[in-house]
Design an enzyme around this catalytic site. Structure first.
Site, PDB file in Angstrom:
ATOM      1  N   GLU A 183       0.983  -8.591  -2.944  1.00  0.00           N
ATOM      2  CA  GLU A 183      -0.139  -8.414  -2.803  1.00  0.00           C
ATOM      3  C   GLU A 183      -0.911  -7.666  -2.616  1.00  0.00           C
ATOM      4  OE1 GLU A 183      -0.395 -13.047  -0.171  1.00  0.00           O
ATOM      5  OE2 GLU A 183      -0.131 -11.406   1.250  1.00  0.00           O
TER       6      GLU A 183
ATOM      7  N   CYS B 253      -6.339  -1.803  -1.743  1.00  0.00           N
ATOM      8  CA  CYS B 253      -4.829  -2.291  -0.605  1.00  0.00           C
ATOM      9  C   CYS B 253      -3.940  -2.452  -1.554  1.00  0.00           C
ATOM     10  CB  CYS B 253      -5.478  -2.629   0.572  1.00  0.00           C
ATOM     11  SG  CYS B 253      -3.874  -2.473   1.804  1.00  0.00           S
TER      12      CYS B 253
ATOM     13  N   CYS C 191       8.910  -5.500   3.267  1.00  0.00           N
ATOM     14  CA  CYS C 191       9.580  -3.490   3.467  1.00  0.00           C
ATOM     15  C   CYS C 191      10.532  -3.668   5.144  1.00  0.00           C
ATOM     16  CB  CYS C 191       8.173  -3.739   4.811  1.00  0.00           C
ATOM     17  SG  CYS C 191       8.205  -1.924   5.886  1.00  0.00           S
TER      18      CYS C 191
ATOM     19  N   CYS D 159       8.629  -4.240  11.824  1.00  0.00           N
ATOM     20  CA  CYS D 159       7.555  -4.482  13.327  1.00  0.00           C
ATOM     21  C   CYS D 159       7.130  -5.710  13.085  1.00  0.00           C
ATOM     22  CB  CYS D 159       6.999  -3.256  12.521  1.00  0.00           C
ATOM     23  SG  CYS D 159       6.912  -1.763  12.365  1.00  0.00           S
TER      24      CYS D 159
ATOM     25  N   CYS E 102       3.875  -7.223  12.333  1.00  0.00           N
ATOM     26  CA  CYS E 102       3.710  -7.956  11.117  1.00  0.00           C
ATOM     27  C   CYS E 102       4.437  -8.596   9.853  1.00  0.00           C
ATOM     28  CB  CYS E 102       3.860  -5.872  10.350  1.00  0.00           C
ATOM     29  SG  CYS E 102       3.851  -5.586   9.052  1.00  0.00           S
TER      30      CYS E 102
ATOM     31  N   CYS F  32      -4.799  -6.757   8.107  1.00  0.00           N
ATOM     32  CA  CYS F  32      -3.956  -5.656   7.942  1.00  0.00           C
ATOM     33  C   CYS F  32      -2.517  -6.307   8.269  1.00  0.00           C
ATOM     34  CB  CYS F  32      -3.967  -4.792   8.954  1.00  0.00           C
ATOM     35  SG  CYS F  32      -5.570  -4.104   8.678  1.00  0.00           S
TER      36      CYS F  32
END
Ligand code: SAH
Length: 371
Positions: free
Chosen positions: A107, A120, A127, A131, A134, A364
């Site tokens: 995205e 962005c 990933c 974390c 997230c 975010c």
């Protein structure tokens, strides 16, 4: 045995097709001459892609028909196709889900502010940093993106902006829409895909026809704090902004919020950041997601202030965007205000980030790429 020039190699399984934006100007000329075309065609096609943001090869009218097909096939393969676009904030925030050549999903988010347009971008599909707060981190890493797959997200956003498809919102913005800022804050850990990301930064910041001509200072690379990669980035002598996702001032808590902290501790990450600041003269951006009763206590604000006092730094507090299934939520307003007050009282420049894109899971840490 003579090896064939790279350009004749079929795209390898599992590797994104080679694209103009993967190559520097010399590489493009080599690729073009290997096709039996004149070297200057490389500049022409680069000007179309980076300078004029041409999407349809039919509009590249200075290329003779036969050459055009050959050049476009070899240098402008389709890297990604839009699956879905969602808008919010009165149309000034637009998230696009892209399908890559192998089905991987990423995205990107285009945001218009009164004084700038920011793209962005994702640097990886998924990933590997895990974390726990997230959304991307929950899904694990699918693969690294190529330089061109990163650049293409920006070029696609730049085309949208240039077509005037991003409304001004309440305050009129820069006209006509021009993407001036890029943040590596989409999916992925940019410094875990180092070569492709640095390649993309170069493409984005070299003037046309080599690249898109953005100012290096308007590019932000955000990292969990991969210390050796930060040192490598220093050696590139770029002027990009470095953002460090700190989220906790103490190792005990940061070990749980940013698991790579078990490898590189808070002080090691910050020392690398200060080396970056000293070498570049650029202010470091410290990102800190405000998580209610987890990392937002007054004592943590004091501890953070002690670490950052008198440094070339700016703190960006990000109200946590809760991810599905998580017990965590954003800080209470009074705790957030207290946190800001303590940092500012210590002379640490601090702002609270606006939460663009919440309605479309484009804020975010919410990029999860479910089709
Ligand atoms: N891997 C890079 C880029 C991640 S996204 C990095 O870690 O810096 C950019 C920022 O959004 C990071 O600071 C990240 O920690 C933060 N973030 C991730 N999930 C979030 C969430 N749910 N709420 C608020 N911020 C989040």
């Amino acid at each position: 045995m003579t090896s064939l020039p790279l350009v004749f190699e079929a795209p390898r399984r599992g590797k994104p097709p080679r694209h103009l934006a993967d190559l520097d100007p010399a590489g493009r000329r080599a690729a073009v001459t290997a096709l039996g075309e004149q070297a200057y065609r490389a500049d022409q096609i680069s000007r179309h892609y980076f300078g004029r943001l041409v999407a349809d090869p039919q509009d590249m009218t200075d290329l003779p028909d036969a050459s055009r097909a050959r050049l476009v096939d070899a240098l402008l393969p389709t890297l990604m196709t839009p699956v879905r676009t969602q808008e919010c904030d009165a149309g000034t925030t637009r998230k696009t889900l892209w399908r890559l050549f192998d089905g991987a999903l990423v995205e990107s988010v285009l945001m218009r502010y009164p004084e700038r347009i920011t793209m962005c971008v994702s640097s990886q599909a998924g990933c590997g940093m895990a974390c726990p707060f997230c959304a991307t981190g929950q899904a694990g890493l699918t693969r690294n993106l190529s330089t061109a797959e990163i650049v293409e997200q920006v070029v696609a956003g730049a085309r949208t902006a240039a077509r005037g498809e991003l409304p001004d919102g309440p305050a009129p913005g820069p006209a006509p829409g021009r993407v001036g800022n890029v943040v590596f804050m989409g999916m992925g850990e940019p410094l875990a895909n180092y070569a492709a990301v640095v390649g993309a930064v170069r493409r984005l910041t070299q003037p046309a026809p080599a690249g898109l001509g953005l100012a290096q200072r308007h590019v932000t690379v955000s990292t969990v704090g991969l210390v050796p990669a930060i040192d490598k980035l220093i050696a590139e002598q770029l002027q990009v902004t470095l953002a460090v996702s700190l989220h906790a001032p103490d190792d005990e808590l940061r070990d749980t919020l940013v698991p790579v902290n078990t490898r590189w501790k808070v002080q090691q990450v910050l020392d690398a950041a200060w080396r970056y600041a000293a070498a570049t003269g650029r202010r470091i951006s410290i990102e800190y997601a405000m998580i209610r009763d987890v990392n937002d206590q007054a004592e943590r604000a004091h501890a953070l202030a002690a670490l950052l006092r008198r440094k070339l730094v700016h703190v960006n507090l990000i109200p946590l965007n809760p991810t599905p299934g998580s017990a965590w939520t954003a800080s209470r307003p009074e705790d957030e205000r207290q946190f800001v007050r303590i940092l500012r009282a210590a002379g640490v420049a601090t702002t609270v980030r606006d939460t663009r894109g919440r309605d479309i899971d484009g804020a975010c840490g919410q990029l999860a790429a479910s089709p």
